[in-house]
Design a protein around this motif. Structure first.
Motif, short mmCIF file in Angstrom:
data_model
loop_
_atom_site.label_atom_id
_atom_site.label_comp_id
_atom_site.label_asym_id
_atom_site.label_seq_id
_atom_site.Cartn_x
_atom_site.Cartn_y
_atom_site.Cartn_z
N PRO A 150 0.86 -1.35 0.15
CA PRO A 150 -0.25 0.05 0.21
C PRO A 150 0.97 1.23 -0.19
CG PRO A 150 -0.28 -1.81 1.49
CD PRO A 150 -0.09 -2.02 0.77
N SER A 151 2.03 1.42 1.01
CA SER A 151 3.17 2.67 0.72
C SER A 151 3.60 2.80 -0.41
CB SER A 151 4.03 2.47 1.55
OG SER A 151 3.06 1.74 3.24
N THR A 152 3.19 1.95 -1.60
CA THR A 152 4.54 2.09 -2.54
C THR A 152 3.20 2.40 -3.67
OG1 THR A 152 5.69 0.29 -1.42
CG2 THR A 152 6.19 0.44 -4.23
N VAL A 153 2.14 2.13 -3.64
CA VAL A 153 0.98 2.30 -4.97
C VAL A 153 1.65 4.05 -5.25
CG1 VAL A 153 -1.47 2.98 -5.09
CG2 VAL A 153 -0.50 0.84 -3.78
N PRO A 154 1.61 4.73 -4.68
CA PRO A 154 1.76 5.48 -5.13
C PRO A 154 3.09 6.50 -6.84
CG PRO A 154 1.38 6.53 -3.22
CD PRO A 154 1.15 5.24 -3.73
N TYR A 155 4.34 5.47 -5.93
CA TYR A 155 5.53 5.39 -6.97
C TYR A 155 5.05 4.27 -8.40
CZ TYR A 155 8.20 6.89 -3.00
OH TYR A 155 8.51 7.97 -2.16
N MET A 156 3.78 3.43 -8.16
CA MET A 156 4.00 2.75 -9.01
C MET A 156 2.94 3.40 -10.00
SD MET A 156 2.07 -0.42 -6.96
CE MET A 156 2.94 -1.79 -5.88
N VAL A 157 1.89 4.14 -9.06
CA VAL A 157 1.30 5.17 -10.73
C VAL A 157 2.35 6.17 -11.60
CG1 VAL A 157 -0.16 6.97 -10.28
CG2 VAL A 157 -0.94 4.90 -8.99
N THR A 158 3.25 6.50 -10.42
CA THR A 158 4.36 7.35 -11.25
C THR A 158 5.33 6.76 -11.96
OG1 THR A 158 4.39 8.74 -9.15
CG2 THR A 158 6.07 9.43 -10.71
N GLY A 159 5.47 5.58 -12.03
CA GLY A 159 6.20 4.78 -12.84
C GLY A 159 5.25 4.68 -13.45
N ALA A 160 4.41 4.00 -13.74
CA ALA A 160 3.03 4.12 -15.04
C ALA A 160 3.11 4.81 -16.01
CB ALA A 160 1.50 3.12 -14.08
N ARG A 161 2.44 5.57 -15.16
CA ARG A 161 2.50 7.60 -15.86
C ARG A 161 3.39 7.76 -17.19
NH1 ARG A 161 0.31 12.19 -12.55
NH2 ARG A 161 -0.06 13.26 -14.71
N LEU A 162 4.48 7.32 -15.80
CA LEU A 162 6.66 8.17 -17.26
C LEU A 162 6.39 6.72 -17.82
CD1 LEU A 162 8.74 8.70 -14.22
CD2 LEU A 162 7.67 10.23 -15.91
N ALA A 163 5.38 5.22 -17.52
CA ALA A 163 6.05 4.38 -18.91
C ALA A 163 4.92 4.40 -20.07
CB ALA A 163 5.83 2.89 -18.11
N MET A 164 3.83 4.97 -19.69
CA MET A 164 2.66 5.59 -20.77
C MET A 164 3.70 6.29 -22.10
SD MET A 164 -1.16 6.23 -20.85
CE MET A 164 -1.24 4.28 -20.45
N GLY A 165 4.29 7.63 -21.59
CA GLY A 165 4.64 8.13 -22.50
C GLY A 165 5.74 8.14 -22.57
N ASN A 166 6.90 7.04 -22.30
CA ASN A 166 7.57 6.23 -22.79
C ASN A 166 7.03 5.44 -24.09
OD1 ASN A 166 9.66 7.34 -21.00
ND2 ASN A 166 11.19 6.39 -21.49
N SER A 167 5.88 4.62 -23.46
CA SER A 167 5.66 3.94 -25.21
C SER A 167 5.13 5.02 -26.28
CB SER A 167 3.82 2.80 -24.10
OG SER A 167 4.79 2.71 -22.96
N PHE A 168 4.54 5.94 -26.21
CA PHE A 168 4.48 6.87 -27.33
C PHE A 168 5.27 7.23 -28.11
CE2 PHE A 168 0.03 6.65 -25.49
CZ PHE A 168 -1.22 7.08 -26.20
N LEU A 169 6.40 7.09 -27.58
CA LEU A 169 7.85 7.46 -27.92
C LEU A 169 8.49 6.54 -28.78
CD1 LEU A 169 10.35 9.31 -24.78
CD2 LEU A 169 8.45 10.69 -26.85
#
Length: 283
Positions: A201-220
């Motif tokens: 549960p404490s790591t969820v915010p970091y997971m969300v940040t990683g997911a959003r950054l990864a989506m940007g790289n996916s479009f690249l």
């Protein structure tokens, strides 16, 4: 028995003064911070950008810099013949498939690497090595190993996603307060229970940040993946436009990628705000 005349001028003055003091204490929201103000600011920014683009297009030939009007006409043309909608569907499906696989694999790997030092020491050399190699370097190998079909493109998106998600998840696990871990141990929680009830549960915010950054790289990455081995997709459309000297098609593809990325990120933020509200994720 004494009665108070609420209609007397003195009481009215007291009420007015109290109301005035309450209104003075209550802070007023600046217009630019309201929802309407933010929307108008965004529209003004977009309008200013279009105006600058239009003015710059007056100084160059359409082959070098097409105007917004010419780009819009090209978008309508590509939409009417089905090219644009087909390209959007193909690229979006590949991005979502690779990005989802990256989350499914990257999050558990990141949790294990963050929680178990032995696993981190075992896998860290590979993570630190491959995360610096751009996906475009593997385009040829992906086509040779997986063929020119969908598998090679999804694999490249997975490659560009998994390391970002993994590293952010590791950072989340390592940032969990030692006091919380000791409190859980004091209450009799085992390692598995501590992992599931405190660390994850404490790591969820970091997971969300990683997911959003990864989506940007996916479009690249999707553009380089589709340029080499794809007949349909926004990257393929951008690459094909050079054969016809259609710079406005390139602009349509670029703008479409930006708008798709914007919409996908807003969808993720909306889902996080609705489904993960209890984890206090700031998006």
């Amino acid at each position: 028995m004494t009665t108070l005349d609420t209609d007397s001028p003195g009481v009215a003055a007291v009420k007015t003064e109290t109301k005035t003091e309450t209104e003075a204490v209550r802070p007023t929201t600046p217009f630019l911070d309201t929802r309407l103000g933010r929307a108008l600011t965004a529209l003004l920014s977009v309008g200013l950008g279009l105006l600058i683009w239009e003015m710059l297009s007056w100084r160059f030939r359409p082959l070098f810099l097409p105007s917004p009007r010419l780009t819009f006409q090209a978008a309508v043309e590509l939409w009417d013949d089905g090219t644009l909608i087909q390209s959007i569907g193909a690229s979006l499906a590949r991005i979502m498939a690779g990005w989802s696989l990256g989350l499914i694999i990257g999050i558990p790997v990141g949790i294990l690497m963050g929680y178990f030092s032995f696993v981190r020491r075992l896998l860290d050399p590979y993570v630190e090595f491959f995360r610096f190699i751009p996906p475009i370097a593997f385009v040829t190998l992906a086509v040779i190993w997986l063929g020119p079909g969908e598998a090679s493109k999804v694999a490249l998106i997975l490659y560009t996603t998994i390391f970002i998600v993994t590293i952010n998840t590791i950072a989340g696990v390592l940032s969990v307060s030692e006091l919380r871990l000791r409190a859980a141990a004091t209450l009799g929680a085992g390692r598995l229970q501590t992992l599931l009830t405190v660390i994850v549960p404490s790591t969820v915010p970091y997971m969300v940040t990683g997911a959003r950054l990864a989506m940007g790289n996916s479009f690249l990455t999707i553009v380089s993946a589709e340029i080499v081995a794809a007949q349909v997709g926004l990257g393929a459309m951008i690459w094909t436009s050079r054969n016809y000297g259609k710079t406005e098609w390139v602009f349509v593809g670029i703008i479409t990628l930006g708008l798709l990325g914007y919409v996908c990120d807003r969808v993720v933020r909306f889902a996080v705000q609705r489904l993960l509200r209890k984890y206090a994720v700031a998006v």
